[in-house]
Scaffold this motif. Sequence first.
Motif, PDB file in Angstrom:
ATOM      1  N   CYS A   1       0.827  -1.213   0.000  1.00  0.00           N
ATOM      2  CA  CYS A   1       0.000   0.000   0.000  1.00  0.00           C
ATOM      3  C   CYS A   1       0.861   1.263   0.000  1.00  0.00           C
ATOM      4  O   CYS A   1       0.530   2.248  -0.676  1.00  0.00           O
ATOM      5  N   HIS A   2       1.967   1.224   0.733  1.00  0.00           N
ATOM      6  CA  HIS A   2       2.851   2.390   0.752  1.00  0.00           C
ATOM      7  C   HIS A   2       3.481   2.608  -0.624  1.00  0.00           C
ATOM      8  O   HIS A   2       3.588   3.749  -1.096  1.00  0.00           O
ATOM      9  N   ARG A   3       3.881   1.515  -1.279  1.00  0.00           N
ATOM     10  CA  ARG A   3       4.468   1.640  -2.611  1.00  0.00           C
ATOM     11  C   ARG A   3       3.423   2.131  -3.622  1.00  0.00           C
ATOM     12  O   ARG A   3       3.733   2.940  -4.499  1.00  0.00           O
ATOM     13  N   LEU A   4       2.190   1.636  -3.483  1.00  0.00           N
ATOM     14  CA  LEU A   4       1.128   2.090  -4.381  1.00  0.00           C
ATOM     15  C   LEU A   4       0.832   3.573  -4.165  1.00  0.00           C
ATOM     16  O   LEU A   4       0.578   4.314  -5.129  1.00  0.00           O
ATOM     17  N   GLU A   5       0.866   4.002  -2.905  1.00  0.00           N
ATOM     18  CA  GLU A   5       0.542   5.390  -2.586  1.00  0.00           C
ATOM     19  C   GLU A   5       1.518   6.363  -3.229  1.00  0.00           C
ATOM     20  O   GLU A   5       1.135   7.452  -3.656  1.00  0.00           O
ATOM     21  N   THR A   6       2.782   5.969  -3.295  1.00  0.00           N
ATOM     22  CA  THR A   6       3.802   6.856  -3.851  1.00  0.00           C
ATOM     23  C   THR A   6       4.075   6.593  -5.333  1.00  0.00           C
ATOM     24  O   THR A   6       4.963   7.223  -5.899  1.00  0.00           O
ATOM     25  N   SER A   7       3.341   5.665  -5.935  1.00  0.00           N
ATOM     26  CA  SER A   7       3.568   5.345  -7.343  1.00  0.00           C
ATOM     27  C   SER A   7       2.742   6.267  -8.248  1.00  0.00           C
ATOM     28  O   SER A   7       1.933   7.083  -7.779  1.00  0.00           O
ATOM     29  N   ARG A   8       2.924   6.098  -9.541  1.00  0.00           N
ATOM     30  CA  ARG A   8       2.191   6.910 -10.505  1.00  0.00           C
ATOM     31  C   ARG A   8       0.695   6.618 -10.439  1.00  0.00           C
ATOM     32  O   ARG A   8      -0.124   7.538 -10.476  1.00  0.00           O
ATOM     33  N   ILE A   9       0.334   5.344 -10.332  1.00  0.00           N
ATOM     34  CA  ILE A   9      -1.080   4.986 -10.267  1.00  0.00           C
ATOM     35  C   ILE A   9      -1.700   5.476  -8.962  1.00  0.00           C
ATOM     36  O   ILE A   9      -2.861   5.890  -8.923  1.00  0.00           O
ATOM     37  N   GLY A  10      -0.917   5.472  -7.885  1.00  0.00           N
ATOM     38  CA  GLY A  10      -1.424   5.981  -6.611  1.00  0.00           C
ATOM     39  C   GLY A  10      -1.713   7.474  -6.665  1.00  0.00           C
ATOM     40  O   GLY A  10      -2.725   7.942  -6.145  1.00  0.00           O
ATOM     41  N   ARG A  11      -0.831   8.215  -7.318  1.00  0.00           N
ATOM     42  CA  ARG A  11      -1.065   9.653  -7.457  1.00  0.00           C
ATOM     43  C   ARG A  11      -2.263   9.909  -8.358  1.00  0.00           C
ATOM     44  O   ARG A  11      -3.020  10.868  -8.149  1.00  0.00           O
ATOM     45  N   ALA A  12      -2.475   9.042  -9.351  1.00  0.00           N
ATOM     46  CA  ALA A  12      -3.653   9.175 -10.203  1.00  0.00           C
ATOM     47  C   ALA A  12      -4.933   8.920  -9.406  1.00  0.00           C
ATOM     48  O   ALA A  12      -5.943   9.623  -9.581  1.00  0.00           O
TER      49      ALA A  12
END
Length: 202
Positions: free
Chosen positions: A44-55
């Motif tokens: 979840c932390h990696r997703l939050e800081t990823s491109r898809i998370g920012r989207a």
Amino acid sequence: RIDSMTFFGLDFGKAITIGDFRIPSVTLYYYLFLVLVVFSVIICHRLETSRIGRAWMAIREDEIAAQAMGIPLLPTKLIAFMTGAAFSGVMGVIYGAQRTFVSPESFTLLASITILAMVILGGMGSIPGAILGAAALTILNLDILKTFSEFVRTSLPWIPSQVDPAKYERLVFGLILVLMMIYRPQGLIPEARHRAELEEEA
């Protein structure tokens, strides 16, 4: 009946003995869930800081502005739905293997209210907040309410049985939700973006 989980020949439904130590089945499942929680937090932390998370965050804040910036709404929302379903599926499989029985009665309205209260108490969108909210409400439910209920039954026998604190979990969780929405809607540990917005308003 659902079979217990096996992993490289290790049956989590049976206790294992290592020398003089005997590890019961519930302890094995506890450490399995603990490993999965740590793994989920990292993902979840990696997703939050990823491109898809920012989207995802951009769509959550303003769909029109996100679409104007070139974010495809439908595929991005579908990825969010599939990611949530994947987490739910993995945990559901292990939950069923640990319980060895699953029925609609296993997932009551109170369970949904409890999860909602955990997220709102800790802070929506905040991983540390979700962990804190889950820990706080679990301690409140299992320790404080149950201990107070036992005290009422043993020390105050003149109080009718209908006035049992353990039976008023929904009332307690409802009060928590109302008070958090009034006095601290951002939660105990707000998300960094929400914290920055509150600091700007202040």
